[in-house]
Design a protein around this motif. Structure first.
Motif, mmCIF file in Angstrom:
data_model
loop_
_atom_site.group_PDB
_atom_site.id
_atom_site.type_symbol
_atom_site.label_atom_id
_atom_site.label_comp_id
_atom_site.label_asym_id
_atom_site.label_seq_id
_atom_site.Cartn_x
_atom_site.Cartn_y
_atom_site.Cartn_z
ATOM 1 N N PRO A 1 8.116 13.317 4.713
ATOM 2 C CA PRO A 1 7.727 13.800 3.645
ATOM 3 C C PRO A 1 8.406 13.143 2.488
ATOM 4 O O PRO A 1 9.568 12.879 2.568
ATOM 5 N N VAL A 2 7.635 12.541 1.503
ATOM 6 C CA VAL A 2 8.379 11.950 0.271
ATOM 7 C C VAL A 2 8.346 13.113 -1.012
ATOM 8 O O VAL A 2 7.217 13.516 -1.184
ATOM 9 N N ARG A 3 9.400 13.360 -1.356
ATOM 10 C CA ARG A 3 9.551 14.431 -2.685
ATOM 11 C C ARG A 3 10.392 13.613 -3.684
ATOM 12 O O ARG A 3 11.056 12.590 -3.545
ATOM 13 N N LYS B 1 4.085 10.640 -6.493
ATOM 14 C CA LYS B 1 4.904 11.042 -7.540
ATOM 15 C C LYS B 1 4.393 11.296 -8.752
ATOM 16 O O LYS B 1 4.639 12.518 -9.553
ATOM 17 N N ARG B 2 3.584 10.501 -9.340
ATOM 18 C CA ARG B 2 2.782 10.738 -10.461
ATOM 19 C C ARG B 2 1.979 12.091 -10.398
ATOM 20 O O ARG B 2 1.857 12.665 -11.542
ATOM 21 N N PHE B 3 1.504 12.217 -9.425
ATOM 22 C CA PHE B 3 0.586 13.698 -9.275
ATOM 23 C C PHE B 3 1.086 14.633 -8.893
ATOM 24 O O PHE B 3 0.463 15.844 -8.777
ATOM 25 N N GLY B 4 2.435 14.554 -8.515
ATOM 26 C CA GLY B 4 3.074 15.742 -7.919
ATOM 27 C C GLY B 4 2.797 16.154 -6.570
ATOM 28 O O GLY B 4 2.863 17.473 -6.334
ATOM 29 N N THR B 5 2.209 15.364 -5.784
ATOM 30 C CA THR B 5 1.792 15.807 -4.552
ATOM 31 C C THR B 5 2.726 15.421 -3.297
ATOM 32 O O THR B 5 3.494 14.452 -3.433
ATOM 33 N N ARG B 6 2.516 15.957 -2.082
ATOM 34 C CA ARG B 6 3.642 15.698 -1.013
ATOM 35 C C ARG B 6 2.737 14.481 -0.237
ATOM 36 O O ARG B 6 1.607 14.512 0.094
ATOM 37 N N PHE C 1 0.871 -1.289 0.049
ATOM 38 C CA PHE C 1 -0.001 0.062 0.071
ATOM 39 C C PHE C 1 0.885 1.216 0.047
ATOM 40 O O PHE C 1 0.700 2.095 -0.692
ATOM 41 N N ARG C 2 2.098 1.178 0.688
ATOM 42 C CA ARG C 2 2.644 2.588 0.966
ATOM 43 C C ARG C 2 3.418 2.563 -0.463
ATOM 44 O O ARG C 2 3.496 3.852 -0.756
ATOM 45 N N THR C 3 3.860 1.517 -1.151
ATOM 46 C CA THR C 3 4.510 1.701 -2.379
ATOM 47 C C THR C 3 3.565 2.267 -3.332
ATOM 48 O O THR C 3 4.041 3.304 -4.229
ATOM 49 N N GLN C 4 2.516 1.896 -3.022
ATOM 50 C CA GLN C 4 1.297 2.524 -4.224
ATOM 51 C C GLN C 4 1.099 3.914 -4.035
ATOM 52 O O GLN C 4 0.958 4.671 -4.991
ATOM 53 N N MET C 5 0.974 4.210 -2.739
ATOM 54 C CA MET C 5 0.811 5.545 -2.387
ATOM 55 C C MET C 5 1.917 6.582 -2.842
ATOM 56 O O MET C 5 1.812 7.556 -3.310
ATOM 57 N N GLU C 6 3.193 6.162 -2.281
ATOM 58 C CA GLU C 6 4.441 6.675 -2.986
ATOM 59 C C GLU C 6 4.366 7.084 -4.791
ATOM 60 O O GLU C 6 4.935 8.164 -5.149
ATOM 61 N N LEU D 1 -1.089 16.503 12.188
ATOM 62 C CA LEU D 1 0.092 16.056 12.311
ATOM 63 C C LEU D 1 0.860 16.434 10.787
ATOM 64 O O LEU D 1 2.015 16.696 10.845
ATOM 65 N N ALA D 2 0.050 16.240 9.728
ATOM 66 C CA ALA D 2 0.612 16.475 8.397
ATOM 67 C C ALA D 2 0.723 17.789 8.271
ATOM 68 O O ALA D 2 1.486 18.432 7.080
ATOM 69 N N THR D 3 0.439 18.719 9.194
ATOM 70 C CA THR D 3 0.402 20.134 8.960
ATOM 71 C C THR D 3 1.341 20.638 9.995
ATOM 72 O O THR D 3 1.741 19.997 10.833
ATOM 73 N N ALA D 4 1.410 21.925 10.184
ATOM 74 C CA ALA D 4 2.396 22.778 10.959
ATOM 75 C C ALA D 4 1.592 22.794 12.336
ATOM 76 O O ALA D 4 2.128 23.416 13.229
ATOM 77 N N THR D 5 0.362 22.427 12.475
ATOM 78 C CA THR D 5 -0.161 22.626 13.755
ATOM 79 C C THR D 5 -0.530 21.583 14.600
ATOM 80 O O THR D 5 -1.402 21.319 15.286
ATOM 81 N N ALA D 6 0.736 20.759 14.779
ATOM 82 C CA ALA D 6 0.605 19.518 15.396
ATOM 83 C C ALA D 6 0.650 19.855 17.045
ATOM 84 O O ALA D 6 1.214 20.679 17.465
ATOM 85 N N LEU D 7 -0.495 18.848 17.736
ATOM 86 C CA LEU D 7 -0.666 19.171 19.067
ATOM 87 C C LEU D 7 0.514 18.765 19.844
ATOM 88 O O LEU D 7 1.267 17.705 19.273
ATOM 89 N N PRO D 8 0.977 19.138 21.045
ATOM 90 C CA PRO D 8 2.007 18.414 21.845
ATOM 91 C C PRO D 8 1.755 16.966 22.332
ATOM 92 O O PRO D 8 0.457 16.853 22.548
#
Length: 124
Positions: A100-102, A11-16, A2-7, A69-76
């Motif tokens: 992050p995968v780039r 990559k294909r759609f240029g998303t993070r 699943f992770r491989t497919q998500m990566e 968590l995926a944004t900069a507003t993560a809780l402590p």
């Protein structure tokens, strides 16, 4: 797999793609105040935060925490030694808890097709 497919799709759609740490307590953290429920069991589908009184559905709460968590507003993240709402560490997008995968390949348009088609021109 699943992770491989998500990566691949990212990559294909240029998303993070952001991958949360395996042990991130997304279900156990109150998405409102950050209190950590150490006693939460897998069979517990709902719980009430004793700090702020918020009633949580386990899955919805986990989804809210993962989104944050995926944004900069993560809780402590509450300290494992005590649940008084005291933050022992802060989890942020840059803090090592997410990956992050780039990709360094050609730019892609919204359809996922690469704008740099040099590899296609080489065939003719």
């Amino acid at each position: 797999m699943f992770r491989t497919q998500m990566e691949y799709k990212a990559k294909r759609f240029g998303t993070r793609l952001v991958i949360a740490d395996r042990w991130y307590p997304s279900s156990r953290l109150c998405s409102v105040c950050g209190w950590k429920n150490e006693t939460l069991k897998l069979q517990d589908r709902e719980w009430i935060c004793p700090e702020c009184g918020t009633r949580h559905d386990r899955d919805l709460n986990a989804a809210l925490n993962l989104k944050r968590l995926a944004t900069a507003t993560a809780l402590p993240v509450a300290s494992p030694s005590g649940n008084g709402g005291t933050a022992a560490e802060t989890v942020s997008a840059a803090g090592g808890k997410v990956t992050p995968v780039r990709y360094e390949e050609g730019q892609q348009d919204p359809s996922g097709q690469e704008k740099n088609c040099a590899h296609l021109r080489a065939r003719s």
